[in-house]
Motif scaffolding. Sequence first.
Motif, PDB file in Angstrom:
ATOM      1  N   ASN A 241       0.850  -1.110   0.067  1.00 32.46           N
ATOM      2  CA  ASN A 241       0.115   0.095   0.219  1.00 32.46           C
ATOM      3  C   ASN A 241       1.036   1.453   0.031  1.00 32.46           C
ATOM      4  N   VAL A 242       1.954   1.227   0.689  1.00 36.13           N
ATOM      5  CA  VAL A 242       3.089   2.240   0.607  1.00 36.13           C
ATOM      6  C   VAL A 242       3.689   2.525  -0.547  1.00 36.13           C
ATOM      7  N   ILE A 243       3.814   1.615  -1.227  1.00 33.86           N
ATOM      8  CA  ILE A 243       4.629   1.635  -2.621  1.00 33.86           C
ATOM      9  C   ILE A 243       3.547   2.283  -3.438  1.00 33.86           C
ATOM     10  N   ALA A 244       2.411   1.959  -3.589  1.00 36.19           N
ATOM     11  CA  ALA A 244       1.327   2.188  -4.389  1.00 36.19           C
ATOM     12  C   ALA A 244       0.981   3.815  -4.437  1.00 36.19           C
ATOM     13  N   GLN A 245       1.267   4.199  -2.888  1.00 35.86           N
ATOM     14  CA  GLN A 245       1.084   5.649  -2.726  1.00 35.86           C
ATOM     15  C   GLN A 245       2.034   6.484  -3.160  1.00 35.86           C
ATOM     16  N   TYR A 246       3.428   5.867  -2.802  1.00 33.44           N
ATOM     17  CA  TYR A 246       4.647   6.619  -3.110  1.00 33.44           C
ATOM     18  C   TYR A 246       4.756   6.859  -4.325  1.00 33.44           C
ATOM     19  N   ASN A 247       4.283   6.016  -5.156  1.00 33.08           N
ATOM     20  CA  ASN A 247       4.363   5.980  -6.717  1.00 33.08           C
ATOM     21  C   ASN A 247       5.597   6.112  -7.474  1.00 33.08           C
ATOM     22  N   LYS A 248       6.574   5.454  -6.905  1.00 32.72           N
ATOM     23  CA  LYS A 248       8.105   5.473  -7.596  1.00 32.72           C
ATOM     24  C   LYS A 248       8.736   3.943  -7.522  1.00 32.72           C
ATOM     25  N   PRO A 249       9.612   3.924  -8.466  1.00 32.12           N
ATOM     26  CA  PRO A 249      10.051   2.505  -8.464  1.00 32.12           C
ATOM     27  C   PRO A 249      10.666   1.993  -7.011  1.00 32.12           C
ATOM     28  N   THR A 250      10.666   0.897  -6.876  1.00 37.12           N
ATOM     29  CA  THR A 250      11.020   0.428  -5.521  1.00 37.12           C
ATOM     30  C   THR A 250      11.984  -0.741  -5.439  1.00 37.12           C
ATOM     31  N   LEU A 251      12.930  -0.811  -4.596  1.00 35.68           N
ATOM     32  CA  LEU A 251      13.797  -1.893  -4.368  1.00 35.68           C
ATOM     33  C   LEU A 251      13.585  -2.339  -2.905  1.00 35.68           C
ATOM     34  N   VAL A 252      13.478  -3.624  -2.960  1.00 37.35           N
ATOM     35  CA  VAL A 252      13.227  -4.418  -1.686  1.00 37.35           C
ATOM     36  C   VAL A 252      14.667  -5.362  -1.510  1.00 37.35           C
ATOM     37  N   ILE A 253      15.157  -5.029  -0.361  1.00 41.17           N
ATOM     38  CA  ILE A 253      16.254  -6.054  -0.019  1.00 41.17           C
ATOM     39  C   ILE A 253      16.161  -6.893   0.916  1.00 41.17           C
ATOM     40  N   ALA A 254      16.108  -8.377   0.782  1.00 39.01           N
ATOM     41  CA  ALA A 254      16.012  -9.348   1.871  1.00 39.01           C
ATOM     42  C   ALA A 254      17.194  -9.954   1.999  1.00 39.01           C
ATOM     43  N   HIS A 255      17.331 -10.846   3.168  1.00 43.55           N
ATOM     44  CA  HIS A 255      18.902 -11.127   3.577  1.00 43.55           C
ATOM     45  C   HIS A 255      18.975 -12.598   2.983  1.00 43.55           C
TER      46      HIS A 255
END
Length: 712
Positions: free
Chosen positions: A51-65
């Motif tokens: 939901n935050v990504i949809a509102q921020y409206n910019k490409p997103t990088l998600v980093i997992a370990h």
Amino acid sequence: MKSIFKLHQPWFPAGDQPGAISKLAQGLSKGLKKQTLLGATGTGKTFTIANVIAQYNKPTLVIAHNKTLAAQLAQEFRLFFPDSAVHYFVSYYDYYQPEAYMPASDTYIEKDASINKEIDMLRHASTQALLTRPDVIIVASVSCIYGLGSPEEYEKVNLKLEVGQKMDRMVLMKSLIAIHFERTNADLTPGTFRSLGSRVEFMPVSETVMYQIEINSGEISKIIKVDPISAHIIKDEKSIFIFPAKHFITEDIKKKIALVNIKEELTAQLKKFKKEGKLLEAERIKRRTNYDLAMIKEIGYCNGIENYSRHLSGKKEGEPPETLLSYFPKTGFLTIIDESHVTLPQLQGMYAGDASRKKTLVKYGFRLPSAKDNRPLKYDEFQKRIGQVIYISATPSEQERTQSEQIVEQIIRPTGLVDPETIVRRVSEKENYKGQISNFIAEAEKTIKKGFRVLATTLTKKMAEDLSAYLKEKKIKAEYLHSDIKTMERIKILSRFRRGGKGEPAPSQAEGFGLGFDVLVGVNLLREGLDLPEVALIGILDADKAGFLRSETSLIQTIGRAARNSEGKVILYADIMTNAMDYALKETARRRNIQLAYNKKHGITPKTIKKKIKDITEELESEHGKIVNAELKLDLEIFKKSYKKELSKPERTKTPEKSYLSDEEIENLIHEKIIKMKEKEMNKAVKELDFETAAILRDEIGVLKASLEKKK
């Protein structure tokens, strides 16, 4: 501004989710650099972030370990954003042994690696998406901070083909070779091409489809997209873009300059070694570098070319390398660091380990000093490149807490499930270890009778193995799990564990999965990312022993494994109350009370999460019957009967003199058919990010191909 992300909401935000979404989104709009989402296990943190990504409206990088967690997150984000480009970017090595030298024993270890072509394909799909569209989410491991090649060079040399374009077949093949495609006469794989008459066929590195380029009278007459397995036409294309088969791309002019600079650096290093009397090191670096220079000059590539990346990219000494972060738009993007208490230390530790190894290689003449610039980003370099960040953790460390400008709590679970009841059970010093085991067995037997499973955590691998054996002696179905057990075997063990000792055997169990069991004993593998709703009891043995296995973070994460069951209970066996235990117990109680108050206010009765139990091999079925199970025991009778009948028709002749194929020829064709079918299944599994299934299929294909070669 028009939204670039279309969020699919299978349910509406509930519990703490609406408040967390609002606070995080407002923090981003205010320009807060760092925020933390303190989310308890099972509260729907991924949905909140979607939901935050949809509102921020910019490409997103998600980093997992780790790769497994990254794959799980990518699958979840694909469900939330079915129309967007959600990609998976991790290290493409199945096995990786870096180049190293150990002076004490005079041992040189050559770089040895096994590249996973499917993951390499997904890496290319990630970078191509970032260069061609705005609605992109990349879920990555820490490999995102390693050198990747310049996005400008990568984008600059892409090849555009369109129907009607003037083109000569030889020119097209040379153009493909120039962007590192390899010619083959065999079946196509990603990054290869072949020429058949007036047609050139190739398979791009970012997808498992084949393109056929028809050239007639000096121009492109057709561009056809084809399924490489069935050979069915998918689509007639008017135009296509072909990106390079490798991320490291250098223009000819830059390559010539790089060769001159490498020679100059070699000359300087030889002078240095001779001045210091290191004649062996001088001869070693001279031979290696001259060989690499010859390879780069003649074919444009050499093993270990990444060690010359500073010269090939035109960067200055000490300048940071280009990485996946360089492919994100300059206008900004959002970074999500999942399980930040584990992921941040990984990001911070990558550079030092790499620098130490390279320093030794340079000192003893195995590499030029410029090899040290082929490195991961330093942590401060990483921070400068990522923009606004949201850390996610159920147990954020002191670093996240002190650096974050806002900490948002998400404690309430929409399901109503509460944090498990936690009990400290003191064991007198006289009974010590034996006392806690006896009590644990009694508690485990009660839980098993109710139809639930039990976890036990020990301090060492040996203790896990011994406890498992002891439980079996007491007629309790138990197994152990630790880091010495291979990935595929772990999956089998967890699948059997979820089924339980009273459960019906799965269809594949007799073929290698074995019977279910009730108690799983582990060391440190029972924490982040393990989703086991059947677990109603966790026994933490020696909870008062100092060390990272019994730290605040470890205890809270372990306790959280029982939060998916409405009857969850955790027993900490200890003689003294440590600071870590005290904090973990108080924090768990705080979260439990918040959830209980919410449930009472809204009249919610917690219910255990129901999650389908299935073996990986259950997905390995085809319309022709079972192909193969985990042990590669074929059950092909129905398939053989129908296929043999088809192959034995008179029109299926091999030569004019023969009316029918022999039994041996039919068996070989059946083998080939099975291999193609399994390759299709493997490609499907890769697209769905189901790498465990893909790994099984890949190994089976290897065995089948080896068997076929022997027959021929």
